[in-house]
Design an enzyme around this catalytic site. Structure first.
Site, PDB file in Angstrom:
ATOM      1  N   THR A  33     106.702 -64.405 -50.939  1.00 33.91           N
ATOM      2  CA  THR A  33     106.344 -64.006 -52.295  1.00 33.91           C
ATOM      3  C   THR A  33     104.908 -64.428 -52.589  1.00 33.91           C
ATOM      4  O   THR A  33     104.474 -65.497 -52.148  1.00 33.91           O
ATOM      5  CB  THR A  33     107.295 -64.661 -53.311  1.00 33.91           C
ATOM      6  OG1 THR A  33     108.617 -64.178 -53.098  1.00 33.91           O
ATOM      7  CG2 THR A  33     106.880 -64.359 -54.746  1.00 33.91           C
ATOM      8  N   SER A  35     100.576 -63.099 -53.728  1.00 37.05           N
ATOM      9  CA  SER A  35      99.559 -62.058 -53.586  1.00 37.05           C
ATOM     10  C   SER A  35      99.276 -61.715 -52.126  1.00 37.05           C
ATOM     11  O   SER A  35      98.980 -60.554 -51.802  1.00 37.05           O
ATOM     12  CB  SER A  35      98.262 -62.493 -54.283  1.00 37.05           C
ATOM     13  OG  SER A  35      97.751 -63.680 -53.701  1.00 37.05           O
ATOM     14  N   ALA A  91     100.620 -69.216 -48.662  1.00 34.25           N
ATOM     15  CA  ALA A  91     100.591 -70.630 -49.039  1.00 34.25           C
ATOM     16  C   ALA A  91      99.458 -70.845 -50.027  1.00 34.25           C
ATOM     17  O   ALA A  91      98.455 -70.116 -50.022  1.00 34.25           O
ATOM     18  CB  ALA A  91     100.399 -71.527 -47.814  1.00 34.25           C
ATOM     19  N   ASP A  92      99.626 -71.840 -50.877  1.00 37.86           N
ATOM     20  CA  ASP A  92      98.568 -72.197 -51.817  1.00 37.86           C
ATOM     21  C   ASP A  92      97.564 -73.153 -51.181  1.00 37.86           C
ATOM     22  O   ASP A  92      96.387 -73.161 -51.542  1.00 37.86           O
ATOM     23  CB  ASP A  92      99.178 -72.816 -53.069  1.00 37.86           C
ATOM     24  CG  ASP A  92     100.079 -71.831 -53.797  1.00 37.86           C
ATOM     25  OD1 ASP A  92      99.581 -70.750 -54.160  1.00 37.86           O
ATOM     26  OD2 ASP A  92     101.272 -72.121 -53.982  1.00 37.86           O
ATOM     27  N   LYS A 102     103.303 -74.831 -51.622  1.00 37.16           N
ATOM     28  CA  LYS A 102     103.691 -73.497 -52.048  1.00 37.16           C
ATOM     29  C   LYS A 102     104.344 -73.598 -53.420  1.00 37.16           C
ATOM     30  O   LYS A 102     104.755 -74.666 -53.839  1.00 37.16           O
ATOM     31  CB  LYS A 102     104.677 -72.864 -51.048  1.00 37.16           C
ATOM     32  CG  LYS A 102     104.008 -72.480 -49.723  1.00 37.16           C
ATOM     33  CD  LYS A 102     104.973 -71.854 -48.735  1.00 37.16           C
ATOM     34  CE  LYS A 102     105.752 -70.707 -49.299  1.00 37.16           C
ATOM     35  NZ  LYS A 102     104.904 -69.618 -49.845  1.00 37.16           N
ATOM     36  N   GLY A 104     102.990 -71.574 -56.239  1.00 41.32           N
ATOM     37  CA  GLY A 104     102.148 -71.099 -57.319  1.00 41.32           C
ATOM     38  C   GLY A 104     102.764 -69.929 -58.061  1.00 41.32           C
ATOM     39  O   GLY A 104     102.517 -69.727 -59.245  1.00 41.32           O
ATOM     40  N   GLY A 105     103.591 -69.162 -57.352  1.00 45.37           N
ATOM     41  CA  GLY A 105     104.294 -68.046 -57.979  1.00 45.37           C
ATOM     42  C   GLY A 105     105.668 -68.411 -58.492  1.00 45.37           C
ATOM     43  O   GLY A 105     106.375 -67.561 -59.045  1.00 45.37           O
ATOM     44  N   GLU A 111     111.843 -69.713 -51.130  1.00 41.57           N
ATOM     45  CA  GLU A 111     110.953 -69.647 -49.973  1.00 41.57           C
ATOM     46  C   GLU A 111     111.262 -70.747 -48.967  1.00 41.57           C
ATOM     47  O   GLU A 111     111.263 -70.505 -47.751  1.00 41.57           O
ATOM     48  CB  GLU A 111     109.500 -69.743 -50.437  1.00 41.57           C
ATOM     49  CG  GLU A 111     109.009 -68.505 -51.179  1.00 41.57           C
ATOM     50  CD  GLU A 111     107.650 -68.704 -51.820  1.00 41.57           C
ATOM     51  OE1 GLU A 111     106.967 -67.695 -52.047  1.00 41.57           O
ATOM     52  OE2 GLU A 111     107.261 -69.855 -52.103  1.00 41.57           O
TER      53      GLU A 111
END
EC number: 5.3.1.6
Length: 256
Positions: A33, A35, A91-92, A102, A104-105, A111
């Protein structure tokens, strides 16, 4: 396809294209999940339509499930798939040991479950996600709504003993209301600036009553594919992941 994209999106697309090359016919694939994962699902959909690639996907959020259906990708639940060959996700942040932040969403719970139920996890990212030490990106911690402020206080107290540079705990909002995950939970974002011992911090957080899961992915990622704005993609591998003493697939002795 990439002529009108920004350098950032070109980098994400380059990583996504390289990652879906690892997917083979018959695989059960975890679909991440975010961008960057958006481009991966798009590229995978193209392979399904143009090559007739026969795979099933397990999405990690309602957003990814909806996109996968639109792309013509067959999806099943993790319970139906039981075990996955591969998960591809973004990954952030990732550090030199391929530990990740991870969430951010807001989908890090699903996940993490999907990634750890896979033989292999590939992370796709642009160069900005590479860090020497995790912690610049706020660490998401999913909590149940009941007793949320008591959980916050326990997290803040526990952070006093951790090797971090800051200890700010903020409730994630969506407009005027708390952000709600797919599981109906809330998220605290921990602004820590630098995490000295990610493994210890992850274990501590998951011992706090009310915490469901945190966004630290330790010893889960096997490979990072870094896309660049000029269309290049580089691959970084780490050593074999050991999850279980006898067999990685906990369903291996049950048959199909």
């Amino acid at each position: 396809m990439s002529a009108d994209l920004s350098p950032s999106d070109n980098a994400k697309l380059a990583a996504a294209k390289r990652a879906v090359e690892f997917i083979e016919a018959g695989m059960r694939v975890g679909l991440g999940t975010g961008s960057t994962a958006f481009w991966m699902v798009k590229c995978l959909g193209e392979r399904v339509r143009e090559e007739g690639l026969n795979i099933v996907g397990v999405p990690t959020s309602s957003r990814t499930a909806a996109q996968a259906r639109e792309e013509g990708i067959e999806i099943v639940t993790l319970d139906e798939a039981r075990w996955l060959d591969l998960t591809i996700d973004g990954a952030d942040e990732f550090d030199p040991e391929m530990n990740l932040i991870k969430g951010g969403g807001g989908a890090h719970l699903q996940e993490k479950i999907v990634a750890t139920a896979s033989d292999r996890m590939i992370v796709i990212a642009d160069p900005s996600k590479a860090v020497d030490h995790l912690g610049t990106f706020p660490l998401p911690v999913e909590v149940i709504p009941f007793g949320r402020e008591a959980t916050r206080a326990l997290i803040e107290r526990s952070l006093r003993e951790q090797d971090v540079w800051a200890r700010d705990v903020t409730l994630r909002m969506s407009g005027d209301a708390p952000f709600v995950t797919d599981e109906g939970n809330h998220i605290f974002d921990l602004s820590l600036r630098r995490i000295g011992d990610p493994r210890e911090l992850s274990l501590m957080l998951n011992q706090v009553p009310g915490v469901v899961e945190n966004g630290l992915f330790i010893d889960i990622c096997d490979c990072v594919i870094i896309g660049h704005g000029d269309g290049r993609a580089e691959t970084r591998e780490r050593g074999p992941r050991v999850l279980h003493a006898e067999a990685d697939n906990v369903f291996a002795d049950l048959g199909d």
